[in-house]
Scaffold this motif. Structure first.
Motif, PDB file in Angstrom:
ATOM      1  N   ARG A  10       0.828  -1.201   0.000  1.00  0.00           N
ATOM      2  CA  ARG A  10       0.000   0.000   0.000  1.00  0.00           C
ATOM      3  C   ARG A  10       0.871   1.264   0.000  1.00  0.00           C
ATOM      4  N   GLN A  11       1.928   1.245   0.803  1.00  0.00           N
ATOM      5  CA  GLN A  11       2.818   2.407   0.861  1.00  0.00           C
ATOM      6  C   GLN A  11       3.503   2.643  -0.485  1.00  0.00           C
ATOM      7  N   ARG A  13       2.389   1.749  -3.383  1.00  0.00           N
ATOM      8  CA  ARG A  13       1.353   2.172  -4.326  1.00  0.00           C
ATOM      9  C   ARG A  13       1.010   3.648  -4.148  1.00  0.00           C
ATOM     10  N   THR A  14       0.794   4.057  -2.912  1.00  0.00           N
ATOM     11  CA  THR A  14       0.411   5.455  -2.685  1.00  0.00           C
ATOM     12  C   THR A  14       1.577   6.409  -2.971  1.00  0.00           C
ATOM     13  N   ASP A  15       2.797   5.983  -2.633  1.00  0.00           N
ATOM     14  CA  ASP A  15       3.967   6.823  -2.934  1.00  0.00           C
ATOM     15  C   ASP A  15       4.119   7.048  -4.436  1.00  0.00           C
ATOM     16  N   THR A  19      -3.550   3.986  -8.356  1.00  0.00           N
ATOM     17  CA  THR A  19      -4.805   3.578  -7.732  1.00  0.00           C
ATOM     18  C   THR A  19      -4.754   2.072  -7.521  1.00  0.00           C
TER      19      THR A  19
END
Length: 108
Positions: A10-11, A13-15, A19
């Motif tokens: 998740r980290q 991906r968000t960095d 989406t």
């Protein structure tokens, strides 16, 4: 890394600004399954590690270390194992490596 492997994904991906749908497509998953992985409700399939490494331009060996370290930690936690378990596991890995080398030696 102190996070679980799902939280790590998740980290990443968000960095990177992906989406769920975008990353899921790169990993050949549907976004619902990726969401479950990120929320630790489903395990990441090790067969997709290469796709994950490519998506984020990560060193594959470091990614494997992160993934399998997470797997070992979860098992050790679930069975309340002591950290001595890691020492024994390392000894067994070294034994298996030495045994494998001996089996592949060519004899003349």
């Amino acid at each position: 890394m102190k996070a679980t492997f799902g939280e790590y994904i998740r980290q990443l991906r968000t960095d990177k600004g992906f989406t769920l749908t975008e990353l899921a497509a790169l990993l050949k998953l549907d976004s619902a399954n990726l969401s479950k992985i990120e929320n630790n409700k489903r395990e990441f399939d090790e067969k997709r590690l290469d796709k994950l490494a490519t998506a984020f331009d990560l060193d594959f060996e470091k990614l494997k270390t992160e993934y399998f370290g997470d797997q070992f930690a979860k098992k050790m936690y679930a069975y309340n194992c002591s950290t001595e378990t890691l020492i024994v596991a390392e000894e067994k890995v070294n034994y298996l490596k030495s045994k494998n080398v001996k089996q592949t030696e060519i004899k003349f």
